[in-house]
Design a protein around this motif. Sequence first.
Motif, PDB file in Angstrom:
ATOM      1  N   UNK A 194       2.647  11.512 -12.245  1.00 19.90           N
ATOM      2  CA  UNK A 194       2.212  10.178 -12.603  1.00 19.90           C
ATOM      3  C   UNK A 194       1.695   9.422 -11.398  1.00 19.90           C
ATOM      4  N   UNK A 195       1.283   8.203 -11.645  1.00 27.03           N
ATOM      5  CA  UNK A 195       0.884   7.305 -10.573  1.00 27.03           C
ATOM      6  C   UNK A 195       2.111   6.488 -10.188  1.00 27.03           C
ATOM      7  N   UNK A 196       2.473   6.570  -8.922  1.00 29.28           N
ATOM      8  CA  UNK A 196       3.646   5.877  -8.409  1.00 29.28           C
ATOM      9  C   UNK A 196       3.205   4.606  -7.690  1.00 29.28           C
ATOM     10  N   UNK A 197       3.793   3.501  -8.110  1.00 30.55           N
ATOM     11  CA  UNK A 197       3.455   2.208  -7.526  1.00 30.55           C
ATOM     12  C   UNK A 197       4.716   1.520  -7.025  1.00 30.55           C
ATOM     13  N   UNK A 198       4.561   0.795  -5.918  1.00 34.49           N
ATOM     14  CA  UNK A 198       5.673  -0.019  -5.446  1.00 34.49           C
ATOM     15  C   UNK A 198       5.360  -1.486  -5.738  1.00 34.49           C
ATOM     16  N   UNK A 199       6.408  -2.257  -5.839  1.00 35.12           N
ATOM     17  CA  UNK A 199       6.257  -3.673  -6.153  1.00 35.12           C
ATOM     18  C   UNK A 199       7.402  -4.438  -5.511  1.00 35.12           C
ATOM     19  N   UNK A 200       7.207  -5.742  -5.330  1.00 39.56           N
ATOM     20  CA  UNK A 200       8.251  -6.528  -4.692  1.00 39.56           C
ATOM     21  C   UNK A 200       8.589  -7.743  -5.552  1.00 39.56           C
ATOM     22  N   UNK A 228       0.840  -1.191   0.000  1.00 36.49           N
ATOM     23  CA  UNK A 228       0.000   0.000   0.000  1.00 36.49           C
ATOM     24  C   UNK A 228       0.873   1.237   0.000  1.00 36.49           C
ATOM     25  N   UNK A 229       0.677   2.072  -1.009  1.00 34.36           N
ATOM     26  CA  UNK A 229       1.433   3.306  -1.130  1.00 34.36           C
ATOM     27  C   UNK A 229       0.656   4.463  -0.516  1.00 34.36           C
ATOM     28  N   UNK A 230       1.403   5.450  -0.064  1.00 32.47           N
ATOM     29  CA  UNK A 230       0.798   6.679   0.439  1.00 32.47           C
ATOM     30  C   UNK A 230       1.800   7.809   0.279  1.00 32.47           C
ATOM     31  N   UNK A 231       1.302   9.036   0.444  1.00 32.93           N
ATOM     32  CA  UNK A 231       2.188  10.192   0.417  1.00 32.93           C
ATOM     33  C   UNK A 231       2.124  11.023  -0.850  1.00 32.93           C
ATOM     34  N   UNK A 232       1.363  10.576  -1.824  1.00 32.08           N
ATOM     35  CA  UNK A 232       1.237  11.358  -3.041  1.00 32.08           C
ATOM     36  C   UNK A 232       0.467  12.650  -2.801  1.00 32.08           C
ATOM     37  N   UNK A 233       0.464  13.502  -3.816  1.00 30.34           N
ATOM     38  CA  UNK A 233      -0.263  14.753  -3.688  1.00 30.34           C
ATOM     39  C   UNK A 233       0.002  15.658  -4.866  1.00 30.34           C
ATOM     40  N   UNK A 279       7.089   9.431  -0.338  1.00 35.66           N
ATOM     41  CA  UNK A 279       6.168   8.325  -0.553  1.00 35.66           C
ATOM     42  C   UNK A 279       6.541   7.160   0.352  1.00 35.66           C
ATOM     43  N   UNK A 280       5.525   6.433   0.801  1.00 31.79           N
ATOM     44  CA  UNK A 280       5.739   5.249   1.624  1.00 31.79           C
ATOM     45  C   UNK A 280       5.072   4.051   0.977  1.00 31.79           C
ATOM     46  N   UNK A 281       5.683   2.916   1.143  1.00 35.40           N
ATOM     47  CA  UNK A 281       5.132   1.646   0.662  1.00 35.40           C
ATOM     48  C   UNK A 281       5.167   0.680   1.831  1.00 35.40           C
ATOM     49  N   UNK A 282       4.011   0.351   2.362  1.00 38.47           N
ATOM     50  CA  UNK A 282       3.915  -0.567   3.488  1.00 38.47           C
ATOM     51  C   UNK A 282       3.516  -1.941   2.985  1.00 38.47           C
ATOM     52  N   UNK A 283       4.282  -2.946   3.395  1.00 40.52           N
ATOM     53  CA  UNK A 283       4.017  -4.315   2.998  1.00 40.52           C
ATOM     54  C   UNK A 283       3.429  -5.068   4.180  1.00 40.52           C
ATOM     55  N   UNK A 284       2.369  -5.784   3.952  1.00 39.06           N
ATOM     56  CA  UNK A 284       1.741  -6.549   5.024  1.00 39.06           C
ATOM     57  C   UNK A 284       1.413  -7.944   4.537  1.00 39.06           C
ATOM     58  N   UNK A 285       1.248  -8.846   5.465  1.00 36.71           N
ATOM     59  CA  UNK A 285       0.768 -10.182   5.140  1.00 36.71           C
ATOM     60  C   UNK A 285       1.835 -11.251   5.061  1.00 36.71           C
ATOM     61  N   UNK A 286       3.061 -10.871   4.759  1.00 36.27           N
ATOM     62  CA  UNK A 286       4.126 -11.855   4.664  1.00 36.27           C
ATOM     63  C   UNK A 286       5.439 -11.245   5.135  1.00 36.27           C
ATOM     64  N   UNK A 287       6.430 -12.099   5.217  1.00 31.15           N
ATOM     65  CA  UNK A 287       7.735 -11.610   5.612  1.00 31.15           C
ATOM     66  C   UNK A 287       8.274 -10.601   4.611  1.00 31.15           C
TER      67      UNK A 287
END
Length: 127
Positions: free
Chosen positions: A92-98, A5-10, A20-28
């Motif tokens: 643009x739209x900023x997305x994080x990925x792993x 989940x990304x946040x911090x845009x504007x 911008x922040x990218x929070x990862x949840x659900x797994x290691x």
Amino acid sequence: QAQLEESGGGRVQAGASLLLSCVVSGETFGNYAIGWFRQGPGKEREFVAGISWSGTIFDYSDSVNGRFAISRDNAKMTVYLQMNSLKPEDTGVYSCARVWQRSPWIVSRRSDDYESWGQGTQVTVSS
């Protein structure tokens, strides 16, 4: 399954900064390199920055090198993208990925390598 989940845009003016922040949840969080990508209006998605899972290897596109900085806090399972001296072409739209990596020193620029993606956060820079 992990969620990102990304946040911090504007909406900002040229020359401003955003974090911008990218929070990862659900797994290691370990063994996963994280990349930031963006897609501007009418453009294809492009690599912006990436960080290895060790947090010691960084990669930046030429267009943002020297202005953006990527970092990660493994304890918080969060990756940050500090964006300074923003330009209208950064819009643009900023997305994080792993992507899982065996090596702690690899960062990929290929979007096809990445397994899980966030929904993205909009960044708009006006002149």
